[in-house]
Design a protein around this motif. Structure first.
Motif, mmCIF file in Angstrom:
data_model
loop_
_atom_site.group_PDB
_atom_site.id
_atom_site.type_symbol
_atom_site.label_atom_id
_atom_site.label_comp_id
_atom_site.label_asym_id
_atom_site.label_seq_id
_atom_site.Cartn_x
_atom_site.Cartn_y
_atom_site.Cartn_z
ATOM 1 N N UNK A 115 0.845 -1.203 0.000
ATOM 2 C CA UNK A 115 0.000 0.000 0.000
ATOM 3 C C UNK A 115 0.875 1.246 0.000
ATOM 4 N N UNK A 116 1.873 1.261 0.880
ATOM 5 C CA UNK A 116 2.772 2.417 1.017
ATOM 6 C C UNK A 116 3.545 2.675 -0.275
ATOM 7 N N UNK A 117 3.945 1.591 -0.948
ATOM 8 C CA UNK A 117 4.748 1.713 -2.170
ATOM 9 C C UNK A 117 3.898 1.872 -3.437
ATOM 10 N N UNK A 118 2.572 1.850 -3.257
ATOM 11 C CA UNK A 118 1.696 1.971 -4.424
ATOM 12 C C UNK A 118 1.765 0.766 -5.336
ATOM 13 N N UNK A 119 1.982 -0.419 -4.769
ATOM 14 C CA UNK A 119 2.153 -1.630 -5.570
ATOM 15 C C UNK A 119 1.059 -2.666 -5.361
ATOM 16 N N UNK A 120 -0.100 -2.218 -4.898
ATOM 17 C CA UNK A 120 -1.223 -3.140 -4.765
ATOM 18 C C UNK A 120 -1.576 -3.717 -6.134
ATOM 19 N N UNK A 121 -2.025 -4.960 -6.149
ATOM 20 C CA UNK A 121 -2.278 -5.628 -7.426
ATOM 21 C C UNK A 121 -3.710 -6.141 -7.488
ATOM 22 N N UNK A 122 -4.495 -5.559 -8.399
ATOM 23 C CA UNK A 122 -5.862 -6.020 -8.658
ATOM 24 C C UNK A 122 -5.822 -6.884 -9.911
ATOM 25 N N UNK A 123 -6.400 -8.085 -9.829
ATOM 26 C CA UNK A 123 -6.339 -9.012 -10.955
ATOM 27 C C UNK A 123 -7.644 -9.077 -11.748
ATOM 28 N N UNK A 124 -8.751 -8.617 -11.156
ATOM 29 C CA UNK A 124 -10.043 -8.710 -11.817
ATOM 30 C C UNK A 124 -10.618 -7.305 -11.990
ATOM 31 N N UNK A 125 -10.623 -6.818 -13.212
ATOM 32 C CA UNK A 125 -11.148 -5.476 -13.485
ATOM 33 C C UNK A 125 -11.588 -5.408 -14.940
ATOM 34 N N UNK A 126 -12.847 -5.785 -15.215
ATOM 35 C CA UNK A 126 -13.331 -5.797 -16.601
ATOM 36 C C UNK A 126 -13.215 -4.421 -17.254
ATOM 37 N N UNK A 127 -13.082 -4.378 -18.567
ATOM 38 C CA UNK A 127 -12.873 -3.113 -19.286
ATOM 39 C C UNK A 127 -14.162 -2.321 -19.481
ATOM 40 N N UNK A 128 -14.774 -1.899 -18.371
ATOM 41 C CA UNK A 128 -16.009 -1.122 -18.465
ATOM 42 C C UNK A 128 -15.740 0.347 -18.788
ATOM 43 N N UNK A 129 -14.521 0.813 -18.482
ATOM 44 C CA UNK A 129 -14.219 2.222 -18.710
ATOM 45 C C UNK A 129 -14.897 3.143 -17.719
ATOM 46 N N UNK A 130 -15.136 2.636 -16.517
ATOM 47 C CA UNK A 130 -15.797 3.412 -15.462
ATOM 48 C C UNK A 130 -14.900 3.441 -14.231
ATOM 49 N N UNK A 131 -14.836 4.589 -13.573
ATOM 50 C CA UNK A 131 -14.095 4.704 -12.323
ATOM 51 C C UNK A 131 -15.021 4.285 -11.186
ATOM 52 N N UNK A 132 -14.791 3.094 -10.640
ATOM 53 C CA UNK A 132 -15.641 2.574 -9.572
ATOM 54 C C UNK A 132 -15.204 3.046 -8.183
ATOM 55 N N UNK A 133 -14.182 3.875 -8.125
ATOM 56 C CA UNK A 133 -13.783 4.443 -6.839
ATOM 57 C C UNK A 133 -12.742 3.661 -6.069
ATOM 58 N N UNK A 134 -12.137 2.652 -6.696
ATOM 59 C CA UNK A 134 -11.075 1.918 -6.011
ATOM 60 C C UNK A 134 -9.780 2.742 -6.077
ATOM 61 N N UNK A 135 -9.128 2.961 -4.933
ATOM 62 C CA UNK A 135 -7.928 3.824 -4.907
ATOM 63 C C UNK A 135 -6.833 3.409 -5.890
#
Length: 302
Positions: free
Chosen positions: A279-299
């Motif tokens: 979190x501190x290094x900005x290296x969190x990894x999300x593996x599931x994020x369909x290409x909706x082109x919408x900002x769902x508010x995840x940091x």
């Protein structure tokens, strides 16, 4: 661990461990679910979008012994009861235990495909004027029908929950999110705990290939306890008080995923320290994020 349960804000008990069916090939789901239920699983997680619900319950089990979860797909977010009816028909059931909003957006209900309508340029056909709170208002009406025992959300960020909760008559029972040490989403977990919303974790190994199993603290804890890294990652959620979905169609893996352990304070600290450092290094990894082109508010995606 298959007997361990948590209490939802509806008063229902939800199993701590469930079988996920996302990306499970049609033709293999029926055998996988049958084997899981025979082995002791009490929760099965499905969705209309997975296109395999018609196979999920051809096993000789008592309906009341199983906690069944399904989700309304984004093309049905203005027709949630129809979406539920379609899933119930496929499942061959009169009711589900939990019905979730799969994603907080609306894809064109009158588009060129039932599940994935697209625009001429190939992008998703999305109705961008839709308010996800309106979908929740329709979800609330379903409780009185008896077709679902509880309602909840999936893939909701802290921002989206903060938009929803002031407008909600019924607080979601569950928020199903991608969750593992490489994506702890602590801001969502903390808010849900405060509001009495239970977390259900999907992709606990980091989705296809289980990339989080190679994380150094996970490997060390696995060696310490003489278990597989997958066991550590699944057990991580139970220690956090969350339900976790283990996905497999392989009989041996389905059984292995039941062999969870109690992580001690040292184990939990090591995993938290790992998450905090990412979190501190900005290296969190999300593996599931369909290409909706919408900002769902995840940091990590905003």
């Amino acid at each position: 661990m298959t007997d361990k349960t948590f209490k939802l804000n509806t008063g229902q008990n939800i199993p701590a461990l469930g079988l996920g069916t996302w990306q499970s090939e049609p033709g293999k789901v029926k055998a996988a679910v049958a084997h899981a239920l025979k082995s002791g699983y009490k929760l099965v997680d499905g969705a209309y979008c997975y296109a395999n619900e018609d196979e999920a319950f051809a096993a000789g089990v008592k309906r009341e012994d199983i906690f069944v979860v399904t989700k309304v797909w984004a093309t049905y977010n203005t027709r949630v009861e129809l979406g539920l009816d379609k899933s119930l028909k496929s499942l061959g059931l009169d009711y589900v235990d939990l019905f979730l909003v799969h994603w907080p957006l609306l894809m064109n209900p009158e588009g060129n495909d039932d599940k994935f309508p697209k625009l001429p340029d190939g992008s998703r056909d999305i109705i961008r004027t839709h308010n996800h709170v309106d979908t929740w208002k329709l979800m609330e009406k379903l409780v009185a029908t008896g077709k679902t025992r509880a309602i909840g959300v999936s893939n909701y960020s802290k921002r989206y929950l903060e938009q929803l909760l002031p407008e909600a008559t019924i607080v979601p029972a569950v928020n199903q999110i991608e969750n593992h040490p490489s994506l702890p989403q602590q801001e969502i977990v903390d808010l849900c705990k405060e509001k009495g919303i239970h977390i259900m974790a999907y992709s606990p190994l980091g989705s296809t290939g289980g990339p989080v199993m190679q994380a150094e603290p996970v490997v060390k804890i696995a060696e310490k306890h003489g278990v597989a890294p997958s066991t550590v990652l699944l057990s991580y959620h139970i220690a956090r008080g969350n339900t976790v979905l283990a996905k497999s169609v392989t009989p041996d893996r389905i059984k292995t995923n039941m062999l969870l352990i109690d992580l001690d304070a040292e184990d939990q600290k090591a995993l938290k320290d790992y998450s905090d450092s990412l979190t501190k290094e900005g290296k969190l990894q999300r593996y599931v994020y369909p290409p909706f082109g919408i900002d769902f508010g995840f940091p990590d995606k905003s």
